[in-house]
Design an enzyme around this catalytic site. Structure first.
Site, PDB file in Angstrom:
ATOM      1  N   GLU A 263       0.628  -1.213   0.324  1.00 29.21           N
ATOM      2  CA  GLU A 263       0.136   0.188  -0.156  1.00 29.21           C
ATOM      3  C   GLU A 263       0.627   1.188  -0.369  1.00 29.21           C
ATOM      4  O   GLU A 263       0.603   2.056   0.786  1.00 29.21           O
ATOM      5  CB  GLU A 263      -0.962   0.010   1.297  1.00 29.21           C
ATOM      6  CG  GLU A 263      -1.933  -1.219   1.051  1.00 29.21           C
ATOM      7  CD  GLU A 263      -2.991  -1.589   2.891  1.00 29.21           C
ATOM      8  OE1 GLU A 263      -2.753  -0.801   2.963  1.00 29.21           O
ATOM      9  OE2 GLU A 263      -3.748  -2.441   2.212  1.00 29.21           O
TER      10      GLU A 263
ATOM     11  N   ASN B  60       1.861  -4.349  -3.505  1.00 33.49           N
ATOM     12  CA  ASN B  60       0.299  -5.168  -3.224  1.00 33.49           C
ATOM     13  C   ASN B  60      -0.493  -3.771  -1.965  1.00 33.49           C
ATOM     14  O   ASN B  60       0.046  -2.817  -2.092  1.00 33.49           O
ATOM     15  CB  ASN B  60       0.397  -6.088  -1.927  1.00 33.49           C
ATOM     16  CG  ASN B  60      -0.577  -6.492  -2.175  1.00 33.49           C
ATOM     17  OD1 ASN B  60      -1.897  -7.053  -2.833  1.00 33.49           O
ATOM     18  ND2 ASN B  60      -1.391  -6.156  -0.781  1.00 33.49           N
TER      19      ASN B  60
ATOM     20  N   HIS C 179     -10.500  -5.659  -1.520  1.00 32.40           N
ATOM     21  CA  HIS C 179     -11.969  -5.273  -1.055  1.00 32.40           C
ATOM     22  C   HIS C 179     -12.600  -3.965  -1.673  1.00 32.40           C
ATOM     23  O   HIS C 179     -12.513  -3.448  -1.495  1.00 32.40           O
ATOM     24  CB  HIS C 179     -11.305  -4.186   0.321  1.00 32.40           C
ATOM     25  CG  HIS C 179     -10.142  -4.756   0.431  1.00 32.40           C
ATOM     26  ND1 HIS C 179     -10.219  -6.273   1.701  1.00 32.40           N
ATOM     27  CD2 HIS C 179      -8.572  -5.420   1.008  1.00 32.40           C
ATOM     28  CE1 HIS C 179      -9.218  -6.671   2.203  1.00 32.40           C
ATOM     29  NE2 HIS C 179      -8.323  -5.592   1.472  1.00 32.40           N
TER      30      HIS C 179
ATOM     31  N   GLU D  43      -7.070  -9.886  -1.496  1.00 32.17           N
ATOM     32  CA  GLU D  43      -7.762 -10.002  -0.361  1.00 32.17           C
ATOM     33  C   GLU D  43      -8.272  -9.725  -0.560  1.00 32.17           C
ATOM     34  O   GLU D  43      -9.610  -9.502   0.401  1.00 32.17           O
ATOM     35  CB  GLU D  43      -7.032  -8.717   0.655  1.00 32.17           C
ATOM     36  CG  GLU D  43      -4.825  -8.640   0.721  1.00 32.17           C
ATOM     37  CD  GLU D  43      -4.965  -7.581   1.303  1.00 32.17           C
ATOM     38  OE1 GLU D  43      -5.393  -6.872   1.671  1.00 32.17           O
ATOM     39  OE2 GLU D  43      -3.815  -7.529   1.169  1.00 32.17           O
TER      40      GLU D  43
ATOM     41  N   ASP E 234     -12.484  -9.179  -0.295  1.00 26.40           N
ATOM     42  CA  ASP E 234     -14.399  -9.986  -0.492  1.00 26.40           C
ATOM     43  C   ASP E 234     -14.822  -8.791  -0.391  1.00 26.40           C
ATOM     44  O   ASP E 234     -14.989  -7.767  -1.509  1.00 26.40           O
ATOM     45  CB  ASP E 234     -13.650  -9.406   1.232  1.00 26.40           C
ATOM     46  CG  ASP E 234     -13.021  -8.215   1.534  1.00 26.40           C
ATOM     47  OD1 ASP E 234     -13.350  -7.327   0.973  1.00 26.40           O
ATOM     48  OD2 ASP E 234     -12.318  -8.653   3.118  1.00 26.40           O
TER      49      ASP E 234
END
Length: 490
Positions: free
Chosen positions: A165, A206, A242, A270, A272
């Site tokens: 990030e 990432n 996300h 990741e 979701d």
């Protein structure tokens, strides 16, 4: 003897007589041993296409049986949720703690899973001692930390999220202590240091919010071009993914493709998809559409190596704590049961979800009634409306799910298919047996939430009036998620 038992015995006797006649006519009964469908897990379906399907776990999750069972069965890549981050691995200067990370690596190895190292450099979960260092000491601290951790896990980690990030939403770099000390050059230095310590691992940057083409992903793309032109050992880009329900970027596939065209691997790291609570049935269906779209986007990009969900189930997801009023973000509910999103992801991978029993031949049980889908009286007449009845193993209750999605009963020349009468596609359409013809009104889809839907109509196989009585008839009806529309095969 009570009348009900007498009627059941008469029903069974009649059906047995018909079954024996069919045996004489066809020479065989339908098989009763369930067969295991190939590609019936996320990892098996992904592996068949040379990809992986992973999840994230923390050391606390290792004590939750439901989670670990799903993780070991469904996933083949493990990302430690917190245990390889700086505040755990080096809480004070030069004092290392790899115990929690080692525990997760051992779990992964015991279950045939690879490990994604997460992460080496990040402005969050960073100990105060690092943030408070004189700027002329930051480079050596960063290089020492990367070298020590990457060396410790050398050969045990498939890939590292070396820098996590690094960008703001507007495409500028986060002004953390690493940027303050070294400017943008810290990214190249971190990647080179990690490669020297663990040359066999794939090295990633990432980030979140880069899934579509925007200011942030454009900045990352330019950075990747620059790093590669300098010979920096950048190997991949991680798209955290996300998402909010219904907001999958339409250009996600094209965006991943442009990074892949630089010669980089890409991965969904990741995943979701958060839902406003309480989650409605329509929201869960939209979520299944979202998960399927993400998986298909990955599969369409040759260098997309895999997808990882962030966490296993809704009960242990980070979403409710970070986004009050939202949750239900994973493919598994709080009881570790698969949701519609699981079936969509598995289907997108080309796998199959044969139903609760895992078999392709057996009794089709109505969950709400605890009874079996049954051809009344063992009838072989075309157009017989099926019902539910006490399960007893007769051939008029043994259904075979074929590769083309049909549900057949009996065998040989007497074989019949479960059929939406008259190709009906409206609620209340009778469900009958009919000679198999391969048409869409005889094709059925088994969904992760236990429902069985007609391919032609999209309606659910339903026990009329939610009855639990012997002889209650089956029909097609609008899907409600109630137990009179849930079935297990096998």
């Amino acid at each position: 003897m009570p009348l009900g038992r007498t009627l059941i015995r008469l029903h069974h006797a009649w059906a047995l007589a018909v079954a024996l006649a069919l045996v004489l006519a066809t020479g065989a009964l339908a098989a009763t041993t369930p067969a295991v469908a190939a590609g019936s897990t996320l990892k098996a379906a992904a592996e068949s296409d040379g990809r992986y399907f992973g999840t994230a776990l923390t050391d606390a999750d290792l004590g939750v049986t439901g989670e670990t069972t799903v993780a070991g069965t469904q996933f083949d890549m493990l990302t430690p949720g917190n245990e390889m981050k700086w505040d755990t691995t080096e809480p004070s200067n030069g004092s290392y703690n790899f115990g929690p990370g080692d525990q997760l690596v051992r779990f992964a190895q015991a279950h045939g899973m690879r490990v994604r190292g997460h992460n080496l450099v990040w402005q969050s979960q960073l100990p105060a001692w690092v943030r408070n260092l004189p700027l002329n000491q930051v480079r050596s601290a960063m290089e020492s930390h990367i070298t020590t951790e990457a060396t410790h896990y050398k050969g045990q980690v498939y890939a590292w999220d070396v820098v996590n990030e690094p960008f703001n939403a507007d495409g500028s770099l986060v002004g953390d202590v690493f940027y303050q000390a070294m400017g943008s050059g810290y990214l190249a230095d971190a990647l080179r240091t990690a490669h020297a310590a663990d040359p066999g691992a794939k090295l990633y940057i990432n980030d979140y919010g880069i899934e579509g083409e925007n200011a942030k992903s454009d900045a990352l793309y330019r950075l990747a071009q620059s790093l590669l032109s300098q010979g920096v050992p950048l190997g991949g880009i991680g798209f955290e993914s996300h998402f909010v329900l219904g907001q999958i970027p339409a250009d996600m596939r094209a965006n991943m493709e442009r990074f892949a065209n630089l010669g980089l691997d890409v991965a969904v790291t990741e995943l979701d998809d958060r839902v406003q609570l309480p989650a409605s049935g329509s929201a869960l269906q939209q979520q299944s559409t979202d998960f399927g779209a993400v998986v298909r986007d990955c599969l369409a990009v040759t260098r997309c190596v895999g997808v990882s969900q962030w966490g296993v189930d809704d009960a242990h997801s980070w979403i409710p704590g970070a986004f009050p009023g939202y949750g239900a973000a994973t493919m598994y509910d709080g009881n570790d049961q698969p949701k519609p999103a699981y079936g969509a992801a598995l289907s997108a991978l080309g796998g199959s979800n044969p139903g609760g029993g895992g078999g392709t031949t057996g009794e089709l049980r109505a969950v709400g009634a605890g009874k079996c889908l049954d051809v009344p009286g063992g009838s072989t007449a075309a157009g017989t409306q099926v019902q539910i009845y006490g399960c007893w193993g007769g051939t008029n209750q043994l259904w075979t799910r074929t590769p083309s999605g049909q549900l057949t009963v009996y065998g040989g020349s007497g074989q019949l298919c479960l059929d939406a009468q008259g190709q009906g596609a409206v609620p209340g359409t009778k469900v009958v047996t009919w000679p198999c013809n391969g048409q869409a009104n005889q094709q059925w889809r088994f969904n992760a939430d236990g429902t069985v839907t007609g391919v032609q109509s999209g309606l659910c196989l339903d026990v009329t009036g939610a009855s639990t009585a012997d002889g209650a008839l089956a029909q097609l009806w609008t899907c409600t998620g109630h137990t009179n529309q849930q079935w297990t095969l096998g």
